[in-house]
Scaffold this motif. Structure first.
Motif, PDB file in Angstrom:
ATOM      1  N   UNK A  34       0.897  -1.181  -0.033  1.00 56.47           N
ATOM      2  CA  UNK A  34       0.118  -0.158  -0.071  1.00 56.47           C
ATOM      3  C   UNK A  34       0.847   1.228  -0.075  1.00 56.47           C
ATOM      4  N   UNK A  35       2.033   1.287   0.820  1.00 54.96           N
ATOM      5  CA  UNK A  35       2.703   2.648   0.932  1.00 54.96           C
ATOM      6  C   UNK A  35       3.482   2.709  -0.328  1.00 54.96           C
ATOM      7  N   UNK A  36       3.953   1.723  -0.869  1.00 55.87           N
ATOM      8  CA  UNK A  36       4.848   1.914  -2.074  1.00 55.87           C
ATOM      9  C   UNK A  36       3.758   2.443  -3.180  1.00 55.87           C
ATOM     10  N   UNK A  37       2.712   2.268  -3.171  1.00 53.50           N
ATOM     11  CA  UNK A  37       1.752   2.695  -4.199  1.00 53.50           C
ATOM     12  C   UNK A  37       1.267   4.113  -3.808  1.00 53.50           C
ATOM     13  N   UNK A  38       0.936   4.120  -2.624  1.00 52.78           N
ATOM     14  CA  UNK A  38       0.644   5.437  -2.108  1.00 52.78           C
ATOM     15  C   UNK A  38       1.718   6.627  -2.432  1.00 52.78           C
ATOM     16  N   UNK A  39       3.000   6.282  -2.525  1.00 54.60           N
ATOM     17  CA  UNK A  39       3.926   6.929  -2.925  1.00 54.60           C
ATOM     18  C   UNK A  39       3.824   7.569  -4.176  1.00 54.60           C
ATOM     19  N   UNK A  40       3.629   6.605  -5.255  1.00 55.45           N
ATOM     20  CA  UNK A  40       3.589   6.734  -6.521  1.00 55.45           C
ATOM     21  C   UNK A  40       2.309   7.498  -6.706  1.00 55.45           C
ATOM     22  N   UNK A  41       1.127   7.482  -6.081  1.00 52.12           N
ATOM     23  CA  UNK A  41      -0.268   7.996  -6.131  1.00 52.12           C
ATOM     24  C   UNK A  41       0.175   9.790  -6.061  1.00 52.12           C
ATOM     25  N   UNK A  42       1.128   9.961  -4.963  1.00 56.03           N
ATOM     26  CA  UNK A  42       1.441  11.446  -4.663  1.00 56.03           C
ATOM     27  C   UNK A  42       1.881  12.037  -5.994  1.00 56.03           C
ATOM     28  N   UNK A  43       2.231  11.528  -7.061  1.00 56.82           N
ATOM     29  CA  UNK A  43       2.688  12.193  -8.108  1.00 56.82           C
ATOM     30  C   UNK A  43       1.617  12.891  -8.785  1.00 56.82           C
ATOM     31  N   UNK A  44       0.227  12.612  -8.637  1.00 58.61           N
ATOM     32  CA  UNK A  44      -0.957  13.389  -9.247  1.00 58.61           C
ATOM     33  C   UNK A  44      -1.995  13.622  -8.253  1.00 58.61           C
ATOM     34  N   UNK A  45      -1.789  13.522  -6.942  1.00 60.73           N
ATOM     35  CA  UNK A  45      -2.640  13.825  -6.009  1.00 60.73           C
ATOM     36  C   UNK A  45      -2.794  15.325  -5.827  1.00 60.73           C
ATOM     37  N   UNK A  46      -3.965  15.728  -6.031  1.00 58.61           N
ATOM     38  CA  UNK A  46      -4.366  17.343  -5.624  1.00 58.61           C
ATOM     39  C   UNK A  46      -4.160  17.689  -4.371  1.00 58.61           C
ATOM     40  N   UNK A  47      -4.098  18.825  -3.885  1.00 58.90           N
ATOM     41  CA  UNK A  47      -4.049  19.202  -2.488  1.00 58.90           C
ATOM     42  C   UNK A  47      -5.474  18.742  -1.703  1.00 58.90           C
ATOM     43  N   UNK A  48      -6.282  18.692  -2.421  1.00 57.47           N
ATOM     44  CA  UNK A  48      -7.648  18.530  -1.852  1.00 57.47           C
ATOM     45  C   UNK A  48      -7.737  16.943  -1.402  1.00 57.47           C
ATOM     46  N   UNK A  49      -6.996  16.202  -2.424  1.00 53.93           N
ATOM     47  CA  UNK A  49      -7.142  14.845  -2.102  1.00 53.93           C
ATOM     48  C   UNK A  49      -6.212  14.498  -0.918  1.00 53.93           C
ATOM     49  N   UNK A  50      -4.967  14.907  -0.983  1.00 56.86           N
ATOM     50  CA  UNK A  50      -3.919  14.952   0.080  1.00 56.86           C
ATOM     51  C   UNK A  50      -4.661  15.346   1.400  1.00 56.86           C
ATOM     52  N   UNK A  51      -5.309  16.458   1.556  1.00 49.04           N
ATOM     53  CA  UNK A  51      -5.986  16.891   2.768  1.00 49.04           C
ATOM     54  C   UNK A  51      -7.140  16.027   3.331  1.00 49.04           C
ATOM     55  N   UNK A  52      -7.720  15.001   2.254  1.00 49.63           N
ATOM     56  CA  UNK A  52      -8.507  14.193   2.870  1.00 49.63           C
ATOM     57  C   UNK A  52      -7.868  12.831   3.482  1.00 49.63           C
ATOM     58  N   UNK A  53      -6.889  12.553   2.950  1.00 50.14           N
ATOM     59  CA  UNK A  53      -6.012  11.268   3.080  1.00 50.14           C
ATOM     60  C   UNK A  53      -4.995  11.312   4.136  1.00 50.14           C
ATOM     61  N   UNK A  54      -4.659  12.750   4.438  1.00 52.89           N
ATOM     62  CA  UNK A  54      -3.530  13.003   5.346  1.00 52.89           C
ATOM     63  C   UNK A  54      -3.856  14.208   6.401  1.00 52.89           C
TER      64      UNK A  54
END
Length: 295
Positions: free
Chosen positions: A75-95
């Motif tokens: 999960x962590x490995x793919x979440x790192x890759x997901x960071x490449x295209x996550x918006x600020x709004x998405x990041x705020x919901x997940x972190x």
């Protein structure tokens, strides 16, 4: 060759980063089968580390923790890759961050901060804290051997609000920012194992005496910075909540290594709570039994 590897790999990473979370975790489930059941990536080392740290647990309990760890690692490995295209709004919901008022307090005092955390939970997404505070965010890291991927990692993390500093240039950068009166926060993932030649302090971690890094404490005391700890909780898949714990407001007044000791005590407590979310593939105890004899 480095450029070729990057050009071949980057499109795959970009496509993965665009997957919705529900599909991303389907890929993670597949990778778990590969890493755990097919390749057996560092399975012996992980079990060795768990056995050393949790002698009170049964063999079956340790095997269960190991399985959960590998699922989290994928999960962590793919979440790192997901960071490449996550918006600020998405990041705020997940972190999500709690007790940010601690850092607001230090900002009002014009006081820079050293932030300590471990390889626990999603330690990559914590850099998004920079979007919630008045300090400038800097993450201390070890540069990658492939310069193209190294630039990519810097770009991803800067998009999330934090600038990366090579651990070899940290002291110089902190001094420069201090002289320029830049209100800064420096994030150290501080639980790796130093080389023996640079091991000036040893302490117990899960009852095992190991060498530990002390540079974060040294810099905090030298430049009169406050020190905080990041306590991370994985609420559910892809969602993390981090509580900021105040360790030292006047670090220069603490005896040598006391701040380092407090950090390791917090980290061990965090790991004991949910051990499957710690990065057990690190050979953290490779220097056990090598502590210098007291004279």
């Amino acid at each position: 060759m480095q450029l070729l590897v990057y050009l071949l790999t980057y499109p795959i990473l970009w496509v993965i980063s665009k997957l919705p979370f529900i599909l991303l975790y389907k890929v993670s489930d597949f990778l778990y089968i590969i890493f755990f059941h097919v390749v057996g990536y560092r399975k012996k080392l992980v079990l060795k580390n768990l056995t050393l740290c949790f002698p009170e647990k049964s063999h079956q309990e340790l095997l269960t923790i190991r399985k959960k760890f590998y699922r989290h690692m994928c999960d962590l490995f793919l979440e790192m890759i997901k960071s490449l295209s996550m918006s600020h709004e998405e990041m705020e919901r997940h972190a999500v961050f709690h007790n940010v008022e601690v850092l607001d307090k230090y900002a009002e005092q014009n006081k820079s901060v050293v932030l300590l955390c471990g390889h626990y939970g999603n330690y990559e997404w914590v850099l998004s804290l920079a979007n919630h505070i008045k300090h400038e965010g800097f993450g201390i890291y070890s540069p990658l051997s492939n310069k193209y991927f190294d630039r990519l990692i810097k770009r991803i993390r800067k998009k999330n609000g934090g600038e990366l500093i090579s651990r070899y240039q940290t002291a110089r950068k902190v001094l420069k920012n201090h002289r320029e009166n830049r209100l800064s926060i420096y994030g150290f993932v501080n639980d790796q194992s130093p080389q023996l030649v640079h091991s000036d302090y040893w302490r117990e971690f899960f009852g095992v005496k190991v060498p530990v890094f002390t540079a974060a404490e040294t810099l905090a005391k030298k430049f009169d910075m406050a020190v905080v700890f990041f306590c991370v909780e994985k609420v559910k898949r892809g969602y993390y909540e981090t509580t900021i714990i105040d360790i030292a407001s006047n670090s220069a007044k603490y005896p040598d290594y006391q701040i380092t000791d407090i950090y390791w005590e917090y980290l061990e407590r965090e790991i004991r709570n949910k051990p499957e979310y710690y990065l057990w593939t690190h050979n953290r105890f490779k220097h056990k039994d090598k502590a210098p004899k007291k004279r």
